[in-house]
Design an enzyme around this catalytic site. Structure first.
Site, PDB file in Angstrom:
ATOM      1  N   ASP A  95      10.946  64.664 153.050  1.00 30.34           N
ATOM      2  CA  ASP A  95      10.711  64.654 154.492  1.00 30.34           C
ATOM      3  C   ASP A  95      11.772  63.900 155.276  1.00 30.34           C
ATOM      4  OD1 ASP A  95       9.974  62.193 153.402  1.00 30.34           O
ATOM      5  OD2 ASP A  95       8.468  61.818 154.941  1.00 30.34           O
ATOM      6  N   GLN A  96      12.764  63.338 154.610  1.00 33.95           N
ATOM      7  CA  GLN A  96      13.657  62.385 155.269  1.00 33.95           C
ATOM      8  C   GLN A  96      14.532  63.006 156.356  1.00 33.95           C
ATOM      9  OE1 GLN A  96      15.555  60.526 151.895  1.00 33.95           O
ATOM     10  NE2 GLN A  96      13.571  59.838 151.091  1.00 33.95           N
ATOM     11  N   HIS A 152       3.393  55.717 150.569  1.00 35.48           N
ATOM     12  CA  HIS A 152       2.208  56.450 150.996  1.00 35.48           C
ATOM     13  C   HIS A 152       0.992  55.525 151.096  1.00 35.48           C
ATOM     14  CE1 HIS A 152       3.663  60.726 150.487  1.00 35.48           C
ATOM     15  NE2 HIS A 152       4.657  60.017 149.990  1.00 35.48           N
ATOM     16  N   SER A 196      10.189  53.365 156.602  1.00 32.29           N
ATOM     17  CA  SER A 196      11.392  52.790 157.214  1.00 32.29           C
ATOM     18  C   SER A 196      11.622  53.343 158.611  1.00 32.29           C
ATOM     19  CB  SER A 196      12.615  53.067 156.332  1.00 32.29           C
ATOM     20  OG  SER A 196      12.515  52.373 155.111  1.00 32.29           O
TER      21      SER A 196
END
Length: 304
Positions: free
Chosen positions: A268-269, A31, A249
């Site tokens: 959130d991935q 973040h 990433s």
């Protein structure tokens, strides 16, 4: 530029600047870095930018924030860090119980927000040298909470042909089960291709017995505890990036054009994993006059 010099410059510039923006990131690497990159973009538009970073983060790393000033704050976890305590004790149990619903809730919230107020998008928030190269000396992220094995990684990729190797990393927080480690290890072995796999020290015990010696030697692979991911993805040596699809990433893979295999784990991935088709659009957004550039200008003209 030292922190004291940066503050002196900030005070001197404040009288001339049109506005002053404060960014307040969650105290984790994934973040802080994109928020500081946003701060650098704000500063490049002639505004002042300050980031409020927790005392623990500042005490364990030396932020390279460019023209973004750093001010320290306390989150009540000055000795060990809020993110470490919170994630260890609460977050994983929380997401294990309700995560199947959170992805849909997130999408519904995004749709609702778009219906009542126009969303302003920015990014990709990676160093400018990898995109438009319009911010001088912006060639690396501001912080790295782990010490990368940079020399070893660069030596390893030096003799590789272009796009020939596999890069595997699951970021600074995601954890895999022993069964997932085994499946991934066997899959890498079956490719018969060289691979660079980032396995944090806290995760190495989950590797299958004998894997590091047998498969790494057979494939010409390498295991490291941390790597300079952005530099490696930009090297052109990797044709595939196996990732947990964390936000940093994902946008690095998009911005640098490396094909990704997504293994999202939580939060959130799963949503991030859907963005893999936006490579060209993401790069155009940061160009002079691109959508992100226009949105930042609009935001600053309105509020700063």
């Amino acid at each position: 530029m030292t922190e004291s010099e940066r503050k002196t410059e900030m005070v001197a510039s404040e009288k001339k600047s049109k506005g002053h923006a404060l960014v307040l990131p969650y105290p984790s690497q994934g973040h802080i870095n994109p928020m500081l990159q946003f701060g650098k973009r704000i500063a490049s538009h002639g505004r002042l930018a300050t980031a409020a970073i927790t005392r623990f983060i500042v005490s364990t790393t030396t932020p390279n924030a460019g023209h973004v000033a750093i001010e320290t704050i306390s989150d009540g976890f000055d000795d060990a860090g809020f993110a470490s305590n919170f994630l260890t004790n609460r977050t994983r149990a929380f997401t294990d119980n309700i995560y199947p619903a959170t992805n849909q809730i997130l999408l519904q919230e995004m749709n609702w927000l778009a219906s009542v107020r126009r969303a302003i998008t920015i990014g990709p928030t990676i160093p400018s040298v990898y995109l438009d190269n319009r911010i001088p000396d912006d060639h690396r992220y501001a912080i790295d909470l782990f010490r990368p094995e940079t020399s070893a990684c660069k030596s390893w990729i030096a003799s590789l042909p272009p796009a020939s190797a596999i890069f595997v990393s699951f970021g600074s927080m995601a954890t895999l089960s022993a069964a997932q480690f085994a499946e991934l290890a066997f899959g890498l072995a079956a490719t018969n291709r060289p691979f660079l796999w980032v396995v944090r020290s806290s995760e190495k015990a989950k590797l299958p017995p004998g894997f590091p010696d047998s498969t790494v030697k057979k494939n010409g692979g390498m295991l490291v505890s941390w790597a300079p991911q952005l530099e490696l993805l930009a090297s052109g040596k990797f044709g595939c990036f196996v990732t947990h699809c964390g936000w940093n990433s994902t946008i690095e893979g998009l911005g640098l054009g490396v094909a990704m295999v997504g293994l999202p784990q939580w939060t959130d991935q799963c949503t991030d994993a859907r963005l893999g088709e936006w490579k060209e659009a993401s790069r155009r957004a940061m160009d002079d006059g691109g959508s992100s550039d226009r949105n930042i200008t609009e935001l600053l003209d309105k509020f700063c």
